[in-house]
Structure formats: structure tokens, C-alpha cells
Design a protein around this motif. Structure first.
Motif, PDB file in Angstrom:
ATOM      1  N   ALA A  84      23.908 -66.564  23.763  1.00 47.21           N
ATOM      2  CA  ALA A  84      23.704 -64.800  23.644  1.00 47.21           C
ATOM      3  C   ALA A  84      24.187 -64.448  23.470  1.00 47.21           C
ATOM      4  CB  ALA A  84      22.155 -64.495  24.057  1.00 47.21           C
ATOM      5  N   LEU A  85      25.880 -64.561  24.647  1.00 50.01           N
ATOM      6  CA  LEU A  85      27.229 -63.410  25.211  1.00 50.01           C
ATOM      7  C   LEU A  85      28.319 -64.032  24.558  1.00 50.01           C
ATOM      8  CD1 LEU A  85      28.056 -62.004  26.969  1.00 50.01           C
ATOM      9  CD2 LEU A  85      28.772 -63.544  28.754  1.00 50.01           C
ATOM     10  N   GLU A  86      27.858 -65.401  23.920  1.00 51.93           N
ATOM     11  CA  GLU A  86      29.104 -65.996  22.583  1.00 51.93           C
ATOM     12  C   GLU A  86      29.385 -65.331  21.774  1.00 51.93           C
ATOM     13  OE1 GLU A  86      30.902 -70.172  24.643  1.00 51.93           O
ATOM     14  OE2 GLU A  86      29.089 -69.927  23.815  1.00 51.93           O
ATOM     15  N   ARG A  87      27.639 -65.001  20.955  1.00 51.53           N
ATOM     16  CA  ARG A  87      27.403 -64.674  20.207  1.00 51.53           C
ATOM     17  C   ARG A  87      27.998 -63.229  19.653  1.00 51.53           C
ATOM     18  NH1 ARG A  87      23.228 -68.466  19.626  1.00 51.53           N
ATOM     19  NH2 ARG A  87      21.958 -67.114  21.062  1.00 51.53           N
ATOM     20  N   ALA A  88      27.497 -62.877  20.911  1.00 53.83           N
ATOM     21  CA  ALA A  88      27.775 -61.138  20.756  1.00 53.83           C
ATOM     22  C   ALA A  88      29.860 -60.530  21.488  1.00 53.83           C
ATOM     23  CB  ALA A  88      27.462 -60.361  22.420  1.00 53.83           C
ATOM     24  N   TRP A  89      29.956 -61.646  21.801  1.00 48.16           N
ATOM     25  CA  TRP A  89      31.342 -61.713  21.261  1.00 48.16           C
ATOM     26  C   TRP A  89      31.765 -62.083  20.319  1.00 48.16           C
ATOM     27  CZ3 TRP A  89      32.610 -66.032  25.245  1.00 48.16           C
ATOM     28  CH2 TRP A  89      32.426 -65.850  26.948  1.00 48.16           C
ATOM     29  N   TYR A  90      31.981 -62.546  19.630  1.00 50.17           N
ATOM     30  CA  TYR A  90      32.315 -62.570  17.931  1.00 50.17           C
ATOM     31  C   TYR A  90      31.718 -61.884  17.199  1.00 50.17           C
ATOM     32  CZ  TYR A  90      35.064 -66.496  19.834  1.00 50.17           C
ATOM     33  OH  TYR A  90      36.096 -66.599  20.765  1.00 50.17           O
ATOM     34  N   THR A  91      30.611 -61.315  17.080  1.00 49.48           N
ATOM     35  CA  THR A  91      29.205 -60.235  16.572  1.00 49.48           C
ATOM     36  C   THR A  91      29.906 -59.351  16.982  1.00 49.48           C
ATOM     37  OG1 THR A  91      27.376 -60.732  17.781  1.00 49.48           O
ATOM     38  CG2 THR A  91      27.548 -62.288  15.559  1.00 49.48           C
ATOM     39  N   LYS A  92      30.619 -58.288  17.787  1.00 51.27           N
ATOM     40  CA  LYS A  92      31.005 -57.856  18.413  1.00 51.27           C
ATOM     41  C   LYS A  92      29.277 -56.961  19.015  1.00 51.27           C
ATOM     42  CE  LYS A  92      35.074 -57.710  16.064  1.00 51.27           C
ATOM     43  NZ  LYS A  92      36.334 -57.015  15.813  1.00 51.27           N
ATOM     44  N   GLN A  93      28.572 -57.764  19.581  1.00 45.82           N
ATOM     45  CA  GLN A  93      27.429 -56.717  20.085  1.00 45.82           C
ATOM     46  C   GLN A  93      27.963 -55.321  21.045  1.00 45.82           C
ATOM     47  OE1 GLN A  93      24.901 -56.702  18.602  1.00 45.82           O
ATOM     48  NE2 GLN A  93      25.657 -57.942  17.005  1.00 45.82           N
ATOM     49  N   TRP A  94      27.339 -54.002  21.400  1.00 49.41           N
ATOM     50  CA  TRP A  94      27.750 -52.934  21.641  1.00 49.41           C
ATOM     51  C   TRP A  94      27.048 -53.602  23.613  1.00 49.41           C
ATOM     52  CZ3 TRP A  94      24.303 -50.958  25.319  1.00 49.41           C
ATOM     53  CH2 TRP A  94      22.852 -51.370  25.199  1.00 49.41           C
ATOM     54  N   TRP A  95      25.940 -54.229  23.582  1.00 45.67           N
ATOM     55  CA  TRP A  95      25.831 -54.457  25.007  1.00 45.67           C
ATOM     56  C   TRP A  95      26.780 -55.495  26.129  1.00 45.67           C
ATOM     57  CZ3 TRP A  95      25.607 -59.530  26.519  1.00 45.67           C
ATOM     58  CH2 TRP A  95      24.430 -60.562  25.770  1.00 45.67           C
ATOM     59  N   CYS A  96      27.200 -56.032  25.069  1.00 45.22           N
ATOM     60  CA  CYS A  96      28.438 -57.143  26.238  1.00 45.22           C
ATOM     61  C   CYS A  96      29.225 -56.209  26.800  1.00 45.22           C
ATOM     62  CB  CYS A  96      29.035 -58.184  25.216  1.00 45.22           C
ATOM     63  SG  CYS A  96      30.255 -57.198  23.769  1.00 45.22           S
ATOM     64  N   TYR A  97      29.452 -54.818  26.277  1.00 46.45           N
ATOM     65  CA  TYR A  97      30.191 -53.726  26.863  1.00 46.45           C
ATOM     66  C   TYR A  97      30.124 -52.898  28.383  1.00 46.45           C
ATOM     67  CZ  TYR A  97      32.834 -54.098  22.623  1.00 46.45           C
ATOM     68  OH  TYR A  97      33.201 -54.802  21.524  1.00 46.45           O
ATOM     69  N   LEU A  98      28.543 -52.960  28.645  1.00 44.67           N
ATOM     70  CA  LEU A  98      27.766 -53.291  29.400  1.00 44.67           C
ATOM     71  C   LEU A  98      28.964 -53.876  30.670  1.00 44.67           C
ATOM     72  CD1 LEU A  98      24.327 -52.950  28.987  1.00 44.67           C
ATOM     73  CD2 LEU A  98      26.249 -51.263  29.244  1.00 44.67           C
ATOM     74  N   LEU A  99      29.372 -54.876  30.277  1.00 44.80           N
ATOM     75  CA  LEU A  99      30.047 -56.268  30.984  1.00 44.80           C
ATOM     76  C   LEU A  99      31.964 -55.265  31.583  1.00 44.80           C
ATOM     77  CD1 LEU A  99      28.607 -59.561  29.895  1.00 44.80           C
ATOM     78  CD2 LEU A  99      28.664 -57.949  32.105  1.00 44.80           C
TER      79      LEU A  99
END
Length: 327
Positions: free
Chosen positions: A3-18
Motif C-alpha cells: 500500500a505504501l508503494e502504491r501511495a508513492w506512485y499515485t501521490k496519496q496524501w497520507w504518505c507525506y505523514l512520513l
């Protein structure tokens, strides 16, 4: 893909919490690079030239097929190359020269594939300086070393840095780990010798590379050939399985079921429960499955095809190496 890898490439907002952890990652990596540049940490230079084939992002970018192509190209240019690799997942206490008797568990899946396909000696070790020294000791005919990955392994001095980037996914959200997929900032690409976009166009690249599907090969020698246009179940444990899907479709096969596992997944027979033959996997995964392979299991071989811009720029760099080393 997680899910994290998908977030990186689909630019999901929640990964920026990291992001705070990415700042810490940047601080540590910047400090480490400064120590090498200031010569507070030593970089070891070998008596032969070193070519780094790496990336600045995690996940598959096509390094293995490109390295196989590079080995053949270097031989055509009159070099005798050898390869060093980390041996991801292997528990190594000393450098190991890969032989056909080794398993992927012992030396890593990519080094085993490189040794089988390249015709070059391959040494694995987490310490690339030790790996290179051992390679030259065991194979004195080698006059050029390719480091598979290792762009960030600054303890080993290098003559050419080649970086591959995913032509479809690019650099994701452009953030460093763990908020994004990058090991180094995009500005690092301006410092390397050659940037190659795999399977797509990227403005940061000097040239492009495509992957040509060759054929489906049975894992068991007594198995029949896979029929053209066959319907297959896919299984893969690689960094970018969607590229594998495209290769399968371009080869003319139809897909029933897809089962994607983590990159470098340690395959076992249980991973295939519920799949129906014929089953098609990548060549990198196949080296881990031969010991328990069943009838109807195949792998799809691919071949890197760099464009003329890549070949011309690489040829220029090799000419400089010849003059520097008196070849």
C-alpha cells in the motif's frame, strides 16, 4: 506492491505523514556523502575501471536485463567484464564466487540469474570493495567490473555511473524514503554519466531502453513448449509487476489470474496453491522455483534494447576509460 508503494506512485496524501522520517533520512545520507567527499571516509579505487548500474528509487527499474545487455556490449568492445552484487537476502560472511551449484537462497536471485545468463564471473558480498578484490583475485582476466546496484555504496570508487529510472512510473512523488520511493534526491541524476528510462519517456533521461519478450521457457526440461496465445496465470515477486504484465501481453499471451508478491520474495510451493497451469513467472523468480517446479510452469525471458543515444554515449565513456587505463 504494498500500500505504501502504491501511495508513492499515485501521490496519496497520507504518505507525506512520513515526511519527518524522510528529513532524517536526508540528513543521514547527506552526512555520509559529505564524509566521503571530504575524504574523512575512504573510497577505494581498483586497478580496473568500475561501472555502476544503479537507481535512485526502490523497486524494479530494469537493472538486471540492462546489466546482461551491458556484459555482451562490453565484450563486443574488447573488454572482459566481471560483476559484483550485494546478494540481496543471502546470509554471507565472506565474498562468494557464484557457481551453477549455488541456490538463490545462498547467493541471491539476481546474482544467480546474472551468472547463468551473462557468461561473466559474478561475486556477491554486502561489501562491494571486498567483492571486487575477491573477483580480481579469483578471475585475473577481468579488466572491468560492473557493480550491480551500489550507486550509494561510495566506499567503491567508480568511473561510470549509469542510473535506470522507470519510464512509466518516473520518480513517484519525488520524496525520499519513507515518504517517497527515492534513495537520493532527483538532483543526483545531474551528477551521473548516463540516465536511461526503461519502457517509456522521461525528461530526465539521456536515452531510453525497451524490454523485448523473447519466449516462454519451461522450468522443467521434459515439459512441452507453451502454445502461442495461451491463457496463463501470472505470479511474480518483483519490484514492478505491471511491467511484467505488459511484457506478457506484448508476447501474445492472455492472462487469467495475477498473483503479485513482494520483491525478492522467497518462493515456496505453497505460493502456487490456487493457481492453474500454465503458470508464467519472471526469469528472476524462476531461479528460486526450480527445485520444486511442476509441469506447466514457465518463465518469460526478456532482452534489453537500449536506443542509439544510450549506445553512443556509453561508447564515448568507454573511449575515455581506454585512454585513462591504457587499454
Amino acid at each position: 506492491m504494498t500500500a505504501l508503494e502504491r501511495a508513492w506512485y499515485t501521490k496519496q496524501w497520507w504518505c507525506y505523514l512520513l515526511a519527518p522520517f524522510s528529513v532524517l533520512f536526508w540528513l543521514l545520507s547527506t552526512l555520509r556523502l559529505f564524509l566521503f567527499k571530504a575524504k574523512l571516509k575512504a573510497s577505494y579505487r581498483l586497478p580496473v575501471p568500475v561501472i555502476i548500474v544503479g537507481n535512485i528509487s526502490v523497486g524494479g527499474t530494469g537493472k538486471t536485463p540492462f546489466t546482461l545487455w551491458l556484459c555482451q556490449f562490453l565484450r563486443e568492445q574488447g573488454f572482459t567484464p566481471g560483476i559484483i552484487s550485494r546478494g540481496y537476502g543471502a546470509k554471507l560472511v565472506a565474498p562468494v564466487l557464484v557457481t551453477p551449484e549455488h541456490t538463490a537462497t545462498e547467493v541471491g536471485d539476481e546474482p544467480l540469474l546474472l551468472a547463468e545468463r551473462s557468461g561473466c564471473p559474478v561475486v556477491v558480498s554486502p561489501n562491494r570493495v571486498a567483492a571486487a578484490q575477491y573477483l580480481l583475485q579469483q578471475c585475473p582476466q577481468v579488466d572491468l567490473i560492473i557493480s550491480d546496484d551500489g550507486l550509494q555504496h561510495y566506499a567503491l570508487a567508480r568511473d561510470i555511473e549509469i542510473v535506470l529510472i522507470d519510464g512509466q512510473r518516473g520518480l513517484g512523488n519525488g520524496w525520499l524514503l519513507p515518504a517517497g520511493p527515492l534513495r537520493e534526491l532527483p538532483s543526483r541524476l545531474a551528477q551521473v554519466d548516463l540516465v536511461i528510462a526503461n519502457s517509456g519517456q522521461q525528461p530526465l533521461a539521456d536515452g531510453n531502453m525497451s524490454l523485448k519478450a523473447l519466449q516462454a521457457v519451461p522450468l522443467r526440461a521434459d515439459d512441452m513448449a507453451l502454445k502461442p496465445n495461451a491463457k496463463v496465470d501470472l505470479i511474480a515477486g518483483i519490484g514492478n509487476p505491471e511491467r511484467f504484465v505488459r511484457s506478457v501481453l506484448n508476447a501474445g499471451y492472455q492472462i487469467n489470474t495475477r498473483r503479485f508478491l513482494a520483491d525478492h520474495h522467497p518462493f515456496s510451493a505453497s505460493d502456487f496453491i490456487g493457481l492453474t497451469t500454465p503458470i508464467l513467472m519472471t526469469e528472476k523468480d524462476a531461479v528460486k522455483c526450480r527445485g520444486f517446479a511442476q509441469a506447466g510452469w514457465y518463465y518469460l525471458a526478456v532482452q534489453a534494447q537500449p536506443d542509439p543515444q544510450v549506445i553512443n554515449k556509453l561508447t564515448e565513456k568507454l573511449s575515455l576509460i581506454r585512454s585513462q587505463y591504457g587499454y
